[in-house]
Design an enzyme around this catalytic site. Structure first.
Site, PDB file in Angstrom:
ATOM      1  N   ASP A  33       0.827  -1.209   0.000  1.00 12.52           N
ATOM      2  CA  ASP A  33       0.000   0.000   0.000  1.00 12.52           C
ATOM      3  C   ASP A  33       0.862   1.260   0.000  1.00 12.52           C
ATOM      4  O   ASP A  33       0.515   2.264  -0.636  1.00 12.52           O
ATOM      5  CB  ASP A  33      -0.910   0.018   1.240  1.00 12.52           C
ATOM      6  CG  ASP A  33      -2.018  -1.020   1.138  1.00 12.52           C
ATOM      7  OD1 ASP A  33      -2.179  -1.615   0.044  1.00 12.52           O
ATOM      8  OD2 ASP A  33      -2.724  -1.227   2.144  1.00 12.52           O
ATOM      9  N   ALA A  34       1.968   1.205   0.724  1.00 11.72           N
ATOM     10  CA  ALA A  34       2.833   2.389   0.844  1.00 11.72           C
ATOM     11  C   ALA A  34       3.374   2.814  -0.516  1.00 11.72           C
ATOM     12  O   ALA A  34       3.473   4.014  -0.817  1.00 11.72           O
ATOM     13  CB  ALA A  34       3.981   2.098   1.802  1.00 11.72           C
ATOM     14  N   TYR A  36       1.925   2.224  -3.475  1.00  5.69           N
ATOM     15  CA  TYR A  36       0.791   2.779  -4.229  1.00  5.69           C
ATOM     16  C   TYR A  36       0.548   4.230  -3.789  1.00  5.69           C
ATOM     17  O   TYR A  36       0.384   5.122  -4.612  1.00  5.69           O
ATOM     18  CB  TYR A  36      -0.464   1.932  -3.985  1.00  5.69           C
ATOM     19  CG  TYR A  36      -1.684   2.416  -4.743  1.00  5.69           C
ATOM     20  CD1 TYR A  36      -2.007   1.901  -5.988  1.00  5.69           C
ATOM     21  CD2 TYR A  36      -2.511   3.404  -4.198  1.00  5.69           C
ATOM     22  CE1 TYR A  36      -3.118   2.344  -6.686  1.00  5.69           C
ATOM     23  CE2 TYR A  36      -3.621   3.863  -4.885  1.00  5.69           C
ATOM     24  CZ  TYR A  36      -3.922   3.329  -6.130  1.00  5.69           C
ATOM     25  OH  TYR A  36      -5.029   3.796  -6.829  1.00  5.69           O
ATOM     26  N   SER A  82     -36.933  -3.849 -12.288  1.00  5.26           N
ATOM     27  CA  SER A  82     -36.752  -4.597 -11.047  1.00  5.26           C
ATOM     28  C   SER A  82     -37.224  -6.027 -11.287  1.00  5.26           C
ATOM     29  O   SER A  82     -38.005  -6.282 -12.209  1.00  5.26           O
ATOM     30  CB  SER A  82     -37.559  -3.952  -9.913  1.00  5.26           C
ATOM     31  OG  SER A  82     -38.913  -3.834 -10.286  1.00  5.26           O
ATOM     32  N   LEU A  83     -36.761  -6.959 -10.491  1.00  9.95           N
ATOM     33  CA  LEU A  83     -37.078  -8.368 -10.703  1.00  9.95           C
ATOM     34  C   LEU A  83     -38.270  -8.810  -9.862  1.00  9.95           C
ATOM     35  O   LEU A  83     -38.446  -8.355  -8.733  1.00  9.95           O
ATOM     36  CB  LEU A  83     -35.871  -9.241 -10.347  1.00  9.95           C
ATOM     37  CG  LEU A  83     -34.606  -9.039 -11.185  1.00  9.95           C
ATOM     38  CD1 LEU A  83     -33.512  -9.987 -10.711  1.00  9.95           C
ATOM     39  CD2 LEU A  83     -34.879  -9.256 -12.659  1.00  9.95           C
ATOM     40  N   GLU A 112     -26.924 -16.345 -10.517  1.00  2.00           N
ATOM     41  CA  GLU A 112     -25.946 -15.426  -9.926  1.00  2.00           C
ATOM     42  C   GLU A 112     -26.354 -15.101  -8.499  1.00  2.00           C
ATOM     43  O   GLU A 112     -27.547 -15.076  -8.178  1.00  2.00           O
ATOM     44  CB  GLU A 112     -25.877 -14.128 -10.742  1.00  2.00           C
ATOM     45  CG  GLU A 112     -25.499 -14.333 -12.196  1.00  2.00           C
ATOM     46  CD  GLU A 112     -25.799 -13.088 -13.028  1.00  2.00           C
ATOM     47  OE1 GLU A 112     -25.074 -12.094 -12.882  1.00  2.00           O
ATOM     48  OE2 GLU A 112     -26.757 -13.119 -13.822  1.00  2.00           O
ATOM     49  N   LYS A 114     -27.378 -12.848  -5.524  1.00  8.99           N
ATOM     50  CA  LYS A 114     -28.079 -11.557  -5.467  1.00  8.99           C
ATOM     51  C   LYS A 114     -27.431 -10.706  -4.375  1.00  8.99           C
ATOM     52  O   LYS A 114     -27.667 -10.904  -3.183  1.00  8.99           O
ATOM     53  CB  LYS A 114     -29.566 -11.763  -5.185  1.00  8.99           C
ATOM     54  CG  LYS A 114     -30.379 -10.487  -5.277  1.00  8.99           C
ATOM     55  CD  LYS A 114     -31.861 -10.778  -5.122  1.00  8.99           C
ATOM     56  CE  LYS A 114     -32.661  -9.488  -5.242  1.00  8.99           C
ATOM     57  NZ  LYS A 114     -32.348  -8.520  -4.166  1.00  8.99           N
ATOM     58  N   GLU A 169     -24.228  -3.668  -8.797  1.00 12.93           N
ATOM     59  CA  GLU A 169     -24.704  -3.541  -7.420  1.00 12.93           C
ATOM     60  C   GLU A 169     -23.540  -3.067  -6.559  1.00 12.93           C
ATOM     61  O   GLU A 169     -22.555  -3.787  -6.366  1.00 12.93           O
ATOM     62  CB  GLU A 169     -25.224  -4.880  -6.917  1.00 12.93           C
ATOM     63  CG  GLU A 169     -26.029  -4.802  -5.640  1.00 12.93           C
ATOM     64  CD  GLU A 169     -27.489  -4.439  -5.866  1.00 12.93           C
ATOM     65  OE1 GLU A 169     -28.218  -4.284  -4.859  1.00 12.93           O
ATOM     66  OE2 GLU A 169     -27.911  -4.295  -7.029  1.00 12.93           O
ATOM     67  N   TYR A 221     -23.179  -6.613 -13.207  1.00 13.77           N
ATOM     68  CA  TYR A 221     -23.917  -7.836 -13.529  1.00 13.77           C
ATOM     69  C   TYR A 221     -24.630  -7.827 -14.869  1.00 13.77           C
ATOM     70  O   TYR A 221     -25.230  -8.834 -15.256  1.00 13.77           O
ATOM     71  CB  TYR A 221     -24.933  -8.159 -12.423  1.00 13.77           C
ATOM     72  CG  TYR A 221     -25.954  -7.074 -12.167  1.00 13.77           C
ATOM     73  CD1 TYR A 221     -27.017  -6.840 -13.042  1.00 13.77           C
ATOM     74  CD2 TYR A 221     -25.883  -6.273 -11.021  1.00 13.77           C
ATOM     75  CE1 TYR A 221     -27.945  -5.858 -12.802  1.00 13.77           C
ATOM     76  CE2 TYR A 221     -26.813  -5.286 -10.770  1.00 13.77           C
ATOM     77  CZ  TYR A 221     -27.842  -5.085 -11.665  1.00 13.77           C
ATOM     78  OH  TYR A 221     -28.769  -4.103 -11.428  1.00 13.77           O
ATOM     79  N   LYS A 309     -35.663 -15.159  -3.187  1.00 14.09           N
ATOM     80  CA  LYS A 309     -35.259 -14.554  -1.926  1.00 14.09           C
ATOM     81  C   LYS A 309     -35.125 -15.636  -0.862  1.00 14.09           C
ATOM     82  O   LYS A 309     -36.001 -16.485  -0.718  1.00 14.09           O
ATOM     83  CB  LYS A 309     -36.298 -13.510  -1.479  1.00 14.09           C
ATOM     84  CG  LYS A 309     -36.527 -12.380  -2.473  1.00 14.09           C
ATOM     85  CD  LYS A 309     -35.287 -11.551  -2.708  1.00 14.09           C
ATOM     86  CE  LYS A 309     -34.922 -10.656  -1.554  1.00 14.09           C
ATOM     87  NZ  LYS A 309     -35.803  -9.510  -1.322  1.00 14.09           N
ATOM     88  N   CYS A 406     -58.797  12.718  15.703  1.00 18.86           N
ATOM     89  CA  CYS A 406     -59.739  13.847  15.793  1.00 18.86           C
ATOM     90  C   CYS A 406     -60.982  13.520  16.597  1.00 18.86           C
ATOM     91  O   CYS A 406     -61.858  14.388  16.776  1.00 18.86           O
ATOM     92  CB  CYS A 406     -60.136  14.307  14.393  1.00 18.86           C
ATOM     93  SG  CYS A 406     -61.145  13.101  13.498  1.00 18.86           S
ATOM     94  N   CYS A 426     -59.796  15.971   9.555  1.00 20.48           N
ATOM     95  CA  CYS A 426     -58.969  15.177  10.471  1.00 20.48           C
ATOM     96  C   CYS A 426     -57.501  15.541  10.275  1.00 20.48           C
ATOM     97  O   CYS A 426     -56.966  15.429   9.164  1.00 20.48           O
ATOM     98  CB  CYS A 426     -59.182  13.691  10.196  1.00 20.48           C
ATOM     99  SG  CYS A 426     -58.071  12.621  11.133  1.00 20.48           S
TER     100      CYS A 426
END
Length: 667
Positions: A33-34, A36, A82-83, A112, A114, A169, A221, A309, A406, A426
C-alpha cells in the site's frame, strides 16, 4: 507543456490503474500500500503543478471531489427494471413452466448471487467513465458519479475504447461495515442497521470524501443493451465485461434444468454466511438474449428473470402494545410495537397488523410472545402467537369507535374490512395528504420530506396543500436543520412544481380510487381542471378506463366546498391547471398507419434505439408489445432477429425492416 512531466503522468496512470485492478478486482495485490500511496502522491503533485495534464480518468479522481449542492436527475437510456421475487420452490417451478410455454427451443439459465446493495448504472464513452447514477424509479435516477469514482473496483478507463452502459450492485463488504459502525459508536453516532443501508447512505452523501472513506465495492452484472455489443448470451456479456476490466461475480453458473437451479440455491442458502459480503438471494436469468427478447417484460419486470429470496429469518419477541395510525384516506391501521429484536440485519420495533380481522384471526393479545419475520426481508410482520407462553396477564385489543386523531366517529364501509375516519378536517389525514402531495410521483417537491411536513403542520404554517405555495424564507428558517441554502433549494423546488402537468396535480390531490394511470387518462381527456370539475358521472363513464366507483369518487370530490376553494387558492398561486404532455391519438383524429396496431420490435436497430422507436410508434397511436402472438399486427426486424421473427413468419404476420419503418415514421 513539460514533455517529461506529461510522459511521467502517463506512466503513473498506467501503473496506478494496473495496481488498482490487481488489488480491487483480482484481489491479488502486487505492491505494498505504501508504494501505491507514494505513486499517487507523486501524481497529485504533478497535476497540481501542470493542471492541463489532469484528465477525467485520472486515478486522482478517486480521492473525492468538491462537496455537491444537490444531486441532479438522470434519465436512464434503458429502463432499470426490477425483478419479480420468488419465495418458494413452487414459485420457481411456475417461472420455469412459463418460460417453457413461451420458448419453443432449448434454453439455459444463468444463476448469480443476489448482492444486497444499491443498484447503479455506469456509462462509458470511448472507454472513459462519464456518469454513474442510482436506479431511482427505474426511469429516472440521481447522478452520483463523484461518489462512484471513489470505488476502486470501478474502472475509470476500460481496457477497450468502447461506449457502453452497464448495471451493477454497489455494496459494503462485511469488514468495512464492521469498521464503520465501530467508528460511529466511538463518536457517539447511531450505527447503520445493515451493510445495504450503509452502502446506500454512503453513495447518497453530497460530500464524495465521505463515500471515499467507506471502502465500498461493486459487482457489475449486466450490459444495459447487450444487443449493441454483439454478444448472443448473458453469460457471454459477463465474460466480455471481464475483458473490459470490470469486476463481475465469479460464483455464477449455467444450468439446463430447474432441478439443478434448485440445488444451486440450496447450496448457497447454506454457504452464504461464509461470504465476505451480504447476499439476500439468487438471481435466475434465461441466458439467450434472443429468448430474453422473445419473453419480453411487463411494465416493471422482465419475464426472463426472477429473484429467489432466501427464507425470511423468524424470531420471537414480545408484543408490548398496539398503536393506531390514520392514513390519508382515513383508514385506521393497527401497528404492533415490539420489544426490540434483530431480524435480517436490522432492529425491528414495529410491525403492521393490517386490520381488526387479522388480529382476531391470529388471536393476538397485548403482552403475547409472537413470532416475527420480514416478508421478503423487508416488511416486518407478525407470523403467529405462542399461545403456550401465555400467563393470563395478556390483554385483548379492540378497535376504537372514535378516530384517535380527531375523535370523530369511525365507520366500516360496505365491502371493506378497514375502519375509516370520514372527517375531512382530520389532522392526521391532512398531514398524510400533504406527504402524498409532495411525493415523487405526484408534485415531486424535493426537500419536503415527512419530517419537514410534520414540522410545518405542527407549527401551523400549513393546513392544506395550497399553503405550501405561500411559504416564505423567514418561516422556513425557523424550522430545525433548515439553513439558508436548504431553504432556498426548497423554495426553488416548490416554485418549479407549479409548472407540473395536470396529471401530477390530480394524483397529488389524493382523490379516492384515482391512481397515477387514471390521473393521466383524466388529464388527457379533459385537458383542464375546470373541465374535469364540471364532468358528470355519465361523462366520466364514457371513458373506457373509468368505472363507477372512480366516477362517483371524482364527482363527489369536486363537489365539496373546501375542494372548490382549494382549487381557487392553487390557481391564485399560479399552479398549472392544464395538461401539457403529448395527447393520445385516436383513429378519428389521425390517418396514422399505426393507430390501434400492435407492433413488436426485434433484433438490433441501426438508426434508432429501441426506446426511440417505441416512443415514436406510441406517439402515432401504436401499441408496442414484447412478444409475438396472433394479435400482433406488425413485426419490425433489425439485424440478428431471432425467434420472434421466426414466430411472426410462421403466423403469417407482416414483417418490416428498419428502413421501411423509418419511411413510414417520417411521412
Amino acid at each position: 507543456m513539460d514533455l517529461q512531466a506529461a510522459k511521467r503522468v502517463k506512466e503513473l496512470h498506467s501503473l496506478l490503474n494496473q495496481y488498482n485492478y490487481e488489488y480491487h478486482v483480482l484481489d491479488q495485490p502486487t505492491v505494498p500500500d505504501a508504494e501505491y500511496d507514494q505513486l499517487l502522491a507523486e501524481l497529485i503533485k504533478l497535476e497540481e503543478q501542470y493542471p492541463q495534464l489532469k484528465t477525467p480518468d485520472s486515478p486522482t479522481e478517486r480521492v473525492g471531489g468538491a462537496v455537491l449542492e444537490m444531486f441532479e436527475k438522470v434519465e436512464h437510456r434503458t429502463q432499470m427494471l426490477s425483478l419479480t421475487n420468488a419465495f418458494t420452490e413452487n414459485d420457481l417451478r411456475d417461472f420455469d413452466r412459463r418460460v417453457h410455454q413461451a420458448v419453443e427451443e432449448d434454453f439455459s439459465y444463468v444463476c448469480e448471487l443476489k448482492i444486497d446493495g444499491l443498484a447503479v448504472s455506469l456509462r462509458y464513452e470511448n472507454g472513459v467513465f462519464i456518469q454513474g447514477s442510482t436506479r431511482g424509479d427505474g426511469m429516472v435516477g440521481e447522478n452520483i458519479t463523484a461518489n462512484l469514482k471513489t470505488i476502486g473496483s470501478i474502472p475509470l478507463r476500460l481496457n477497450k475504447a468502447v461506449s457502453i452502459e452497464v448495471r451493477g450492485e454497489a455494496y459494503m463488504p462485511k469488514r468495512s461495515f464492521e469498521l464503520l459502525n465501530k467508528t460511529r459508536e466511538q463518536k457517539g453516532e447511531e450505527p447503520f442497521a445493515n451493510p445495504r443501508n450503509a452502502a446506500a447512505g454512503s453513495l447518497r452523501q453530497l460530500d464524495p470524501r465521505i463515500a471515499a472513506s467507506r471502502n465500498l465495492d461493486i459487482f457489475v452484472y449486466a450490459i444495459a443493451d447487450d444487443a449493441n455489443i454483439g454478444v448472443l448470451t448473458h453469460s457471454e456479456g459477463l465474460d466480455f465485461l471481464d475483458t473490459l476490466g470490470f469486476k463481475t461475480n465469479k460464483e455464477r453458473k449455467k444450468f439446463k434444468d430447474i432441478d439443478d437451479v434448485l440445488q444451486y440455491i440450496e447450496e448457497w442458502t447454506e454457504k452464504r454466511g461464509n461470504l465476505p459480503y451480504e447476499i439476500d438471494g439468487i438471481v435466475i436469468k434465461v441466458d439467450s438474449l434472443a429468448q430474453q427478447e422473445e419473453l419480453g417484460a411487463t411494465a416493471k419486470s422482465p419475464r426472463w428473470a426472477i429473484a429467489y429470496k432466501f427464507p425470511a429469518e423468524e424470531v420471537v419477541t414480545v408484543l408490548e402494545d398496539i398503536e393506531l395510525n390514520v392514513g390519508r384516506t382515513g383508514v385506521i391501521t393497527p401497528t404492533a410495537t415490539l420489544a426490540p429484536v434483530r431480524i435480517a440485519g436490522t432492529t425491528v420495533q414495529r410491525a403492521s397488523l393490517h386490520n381488526e380481522d387479522l388480529i382476531r384471526e391470529k388471536d393476538i393479545k397485548i403482552g403475547d410472545y409472537v413470532v416475527v419475520k420480514k416478508a421478503g426481508d423487508i416488511i416486518p410482520e407478525v407470523v403467529n402467537v405462542l399461545i403456550d407462553r401465555r400467563t393470563g396477564d395478556e390483554k385483548d385489543f379492540h378497535m376504537p369507535k372514535q378516530c384517535p386523531a380527531c375523535e370523530s366517529d369511525v365507520v366500516r364501509l360496505d365491502g371493506e374490512v378497514a375502519l375509516r375516519c370520514i372527517n375531512p378536517k382530520c389532522p392526521a389525514q391532512i398531514q398524510e395528504g400533504l406527504i402524498h402531495f409532495v411525493s415523487r410521483n405526484a408534485m415531486n417537491i424535493e426537500g419536503l420530506g415527512e419530517k419537514v411536513i410534520s414540522q410545518l403542520f405542527h407549527e401551523r404554517l400549513v393546513k392544506d396543500v395550497a399553503d405550501l405555495y405561500k411559504l416564505t424564507a423567514e418561516q422556513l428558517l425557523h424550522l430545525e436543520r433548515m439553513g439558508e441554502k436548504s431553504v432556498q433549494n426548497l423554495l426553488n423546488a416548490i416554485e418549479a412544481s407549479k409548472g407540473n402537468s395536470l396529471e401530477r396535480l390530480l394524483f397529488g390531490l389524493g382523490i379516492r380510487h384515482v391512481g397515477e394511470k387514471a390521473a393521466k387518462t383524466l388529464a388527457q381527456h379533459f385537458l383542464t381542471i375546470d373541465s374535469l370539475m364540471k364532468a358528470t358521472v355519465e361523462d366520466l363513464l364514457a371513458i373506457n378506463e373509468i368505472g363507477e366507483k372512480m366516477a362517483d369518487s371524482i364527482v363527489t370530490f369536486f363537489e365539496k366546498e373546501e375542494v372548490i376553494e382549494l382549487m381557487k387558492e392553487l390557481k391564485a398561486a399560479n399552479v398549472n391547471m392544464e395538461y401539457n404532455g403529448p395527447l393520445p391519438i385516436s383513429a378519428e383524429e389521425s390517418d396514422s398507419f399505426f393507430i390501434g396496431k400492435t407492433i413488436v420490435l426485434t433484433g438490433k436497430l441501426q438508426q434508432l434505439t429501441r426506446n426511440e422507436a417505441k416512443e415514436r410508434l406510441e406517439a402515432l397511436g401504436g401499441k408496442v408489445s414484447g412478444s409475438v402472438s396472433k394479435k400482433t399486427d406488425l413485426v419490425v426486424a433489425g439485424t440478428d432477429a431471432g425467434s420472434k421473427l421466426k414466430k411472426a413468419q410462421s403466423l403469417g404476420i407482416e414483417v418490416w425492416n428498419e428502413e421501411r419503418l423509418l419511411e413510414k415514421l417520417n411521412k
